[in-house]
Design a protein around this motif. Sequence first.
Motif, mmCIF file in Angstrom:
data_model
loop_
_atom_site.group_PDB
_atom_site.id
_atom_site.type_symbol
_atom_site.label_atom_id
_atom_site.label_comp_id
_atom_site.label_asym_id
_atom_site.label_seq_id
_atom_site.Cartn_x
_atom_site.Cartn_y
_atom_site.Cartn_z
ATOM 1 N N LEU A 267 0.756 -1.207 0.047
ATOM 2 C CA LEU A 267 -0.108 -0.082 0.009
ATOM 3 C C LEU A 267 0.979 1.203 0.054
ATOM 4 N N ALA A 268 0.789 2.097 -0.993
ATOM 5 C CA ALA A 268 1.513 3.329 -1.079
ATOM 6 C C ALA A 268 0.525 4.597 -1.396
ATOM 7 N N PRO A 269 1.415 5.756 -1.190
ATOM 8 C CA PRO A 269 0.739 7.020 -1.563
ATOM 9 C C PRO A 269 0.458 7.483 -3.054
ATOM 10 N N ASP A 270 1.480 6.538 -3.913
ATOM 11 C CA ASP A 270 1.591 7.134 -5.190
ATOM 12 C C ASP A 270 2.142 5.669 -6.049
ATOM 13 N N ILE A 271 1.966 5.928 -7.277
ATOM 14 C CA ILE A 271 2.635 4.661 -8.115
ATOM 15 C C ILE A 271 4.050 4.331 -7.947
ATOM 16 N N GLN A 272 4.840 5.502 -7.831
ATOM 17 C CA GLN A 272 6.132 5.153 -8.048
ATOM 18 C C GLN A 272 6.618 4.515 -6.679
ATOM 19 N N THR A 273 6.005 5.146 -5.731
ATOM 20 C CA THR A 273 6.499 4.258 -4.554
ATOM 21 C C THR A 273 5.857 2.847 -4.324
ATOM 22 N N ALA A 274 4.715 2.807 -4.912
ATOM 23 C CA ALA A 274 4.133 1.383 -4.909
ATOM 24 C C ALA A 274 5.029 0.390 -5.720
ATOM 25 N N VAL A 275 5.551 0.959 -6.943
ATOM 26 C CA VAL A 275 6.409 0.014 -7.810
ATOM 27 C C VAL A 275 7.832 -0.141 -6.981
ATOM 28 N N VAL A 276 8.569 0.891 -6.458
ATOM 29 C CA VAL A 276 9.827 0.479 -5.789
ATOM 30 C C VAL A 276 9.377 -0.404 -4.760
ATOM 31 N N ASP A 277 8.394 -0.225 -3.913
ATOM 32 C CA ASP A 277 8.146 -1.179 -2.776
ATOM 33 C C ASP A 277 7.779 -2.634 -3.136
#
Length: 136
Positions: free
Chosen positions: A31-41
């Motif tokens: 669960l992430a605030p944005d797509i960039q963070t979601a993909v990295v995580d």
Amino acid sequence: MKNTYVYPAVVEKADDGLGLYFPDIPGTAVLAPDIQTAVVDAKNMLIDRILEFEDKKMVIPVPSDPDSIELNDASDRIVYVEVFLPPYRDSEANKSVTVNCTVPQYLRDAGRDAGLNFSQLLQSSMKDALGIKQKF
């Protein structure tokens, strides 16, 4: 052993950002605030899971064809996440771990007095005993 994997991931809108999971890899969801963070995580999680599969000698799941992935909502999307594992395998192989070793007290005391590095000495001795010449 493959070096590169590409898996489809489902991106879903959530109340507080985005959810992302790999349908082919159980136990993967971020669960992430944005797509960039979601993909990295998600990429970091995928690396950890594949290394875990390799370590436990488990079969690594084959990536699904995107047409076979069922989306739960019209706003859901599929993205692809690629991982290249050699640098992570090297890092994992060289990670320090604790080994409990018992020696007579007089040896410990003499080693301390001589300024020996017990970890380095144990590593060198183990490499010699195993016939390992290269540094991992």
